[in-house]
Design a protein around this motif. Structure first.
Motif, short mmCIF file in Angstrom:
data_model
loop_
_atom_site.label_atom_id
_atom_site.label_comp_id
_atom_site.label_asym_id
_atom_site.label_seq_id
_atom_site.Cartn_x
_atom_site.Cartn_y
_atom_site.Cartn_z
N LEU A 81 56.82 -4.21 45.92
CA LEU A 81 55.82 -4.21 46.28
C LEU A 81 57.04 -3.95 47.76
O LEU A 81 57.43 -4.94 48.40
N ALA A 82 56.37 -2.79 48.43
CA ALA A 82 57.90 -2.68 49.27
C ALA A 82 56.45 -2.63 49.90
O ALA A 82 55.36 -2.55 50.53
N SER A 105 60.40 1.96 52.71
CA SER A 105 60.91 1.88 51.85
C SER A 105 60.77 1.39 50.59
O SER A 105 61.36 1.25 49.20
N TYR A 106 60.20 2.10 50.01
CA TYR A 106 59.43 2.41 48.67
C TYR A 106 60.74 3.59 47.93
O TYR A 106 61.45 3.83 47.29
N LYS A 107 60.41 4.10 49.05
CA LYS A 107 61.57 5.44 48.94
C LYS A 107 63.42 5.06 48.54
O LYS A 107 63.57 6.01 47.77
N GLU A 108 63.26 3.89 49.91
CA GLU A 108 64.51 3.56 48.98
C GLU A 108 65.00 2.79 48.10
O GLU A 108 66.08 2.81 47.25
N ALA A 168 67.28 -8.72 46.77
CA ALA A 168 66.66 -6.81 46.78
C ALA A 168 66.66 -6.00 48.31
O ALA A 168 67.15 -5.30 48.82
N ASN A 169 66.05 -7.74 48.91
CA ASN A 169 66.30 -7.42 50.87
C ASN A 169 67.12 -7.50 51.07
O ASN A 169 67.79 -6.28 52.74
N HIS A 171 67.50 -1.63 53.99
CA HIS A 171 67.68 -0.98 55.37
C HIS A 171 66.41 -0.81 55.90
O HIS A 171 66.33 -0.85 57.17
N ASP A 172 65.59 -0.07 55.01
CA ASP A 172 64.55 0.51 55.59
C ASP A 172 63.16 -0.37 55.32
O ASP A 172 62.72 0.05 53.98
N GLY A 173 63.16 -1.67 55.72
CA GLY A 173 61.38 -2.41 55.36
C GLY A 173 62.38 -3.84 54.01
O GLY A 173 63.54 -3.16 54.15
N GLN A 174 61.37 -4.04 53.66
CA GLN A 174 61.17 -5.01 52.41
C GLN A 174 60.36 -5.11 51.39
O GLN A 174 59.67 -4.75 51.40
N VAL A 175 61.14 -5.98 50.60
CA VAL A 175 59.98 -6.23 49.60
C VAL A 175 58.84 -7.65 49.67
O VAL A 175 60.06 -8.48 49.77
#
Length: 146
Positions: free
Chosen positions: A76-77, A82-85, A126-127, A131-135
């Protein structure tokens, strides 16, 4: 003396106006702050969660014991960006899962505590690559050891 009274009255009136303005500003800011907090605390809808939920295909790899594991994860992004990443970094995510499992034994993955530790490790790794967000959360949606 008359001049002093006028100056004092003007000064008191000015202080009253400034004080009233300060009180109004605090009330206005407090109301806006409550609205912002309420928006942040709002639970995401099922559609919003689905838009940020990245499902990995099942992976099979050997464990340090003479067993192998089959695992499928859902990450879960924290945002659609961050999902797209996560989609772009799928090969790296697979490598993280495989190398993590390859370092574990059947006993390491026993019970809910073992699976929770595995999920936390995957989330942390994963985190590191994002670069753009987190799990926000890792769900183990399928898990078998043979």
């Amino acid at each position: 003396m008359e001049k002093m009274k006028r100056i004092l009255m003007i000064l008191l009136a000015a202080l009253g106006i400034v004080g009233a303005g300060a009180v109004a500003a605090v009330i206005f800011l407090d109301i806006n702050l409550k609205e912002v907090i309420a928006q942040e605390e709002k639970e995401p809808t099922a559609e919003e969660l689905a838009a940020r939920s990245f499902s990995m295909e099942p992976l099979t790899t050997n464990l340090t014991s003479e067993n192998y594991a089959v695992v499928q994860l859902n990450l879960l992004a924290d945002s659609e960006k961050s999902y797209k990443e996560l989609e772009v970094r799928t090969p790296e995510l697979k490598a993280i899962v495989i190398s993590t499992l390859a370092g574990l034994s059947r006993d390491d993955l026993k019970g809910s505590e073992g699976l929770t530790n595995f999920a936390k490790t995957i989330q942390a790794e994963a985190n590191k690559i994002l670069h753009d967000g987190q799990v926000e959360r890792v769900l183990i949606t399928d898990f078998k050891i043979q």
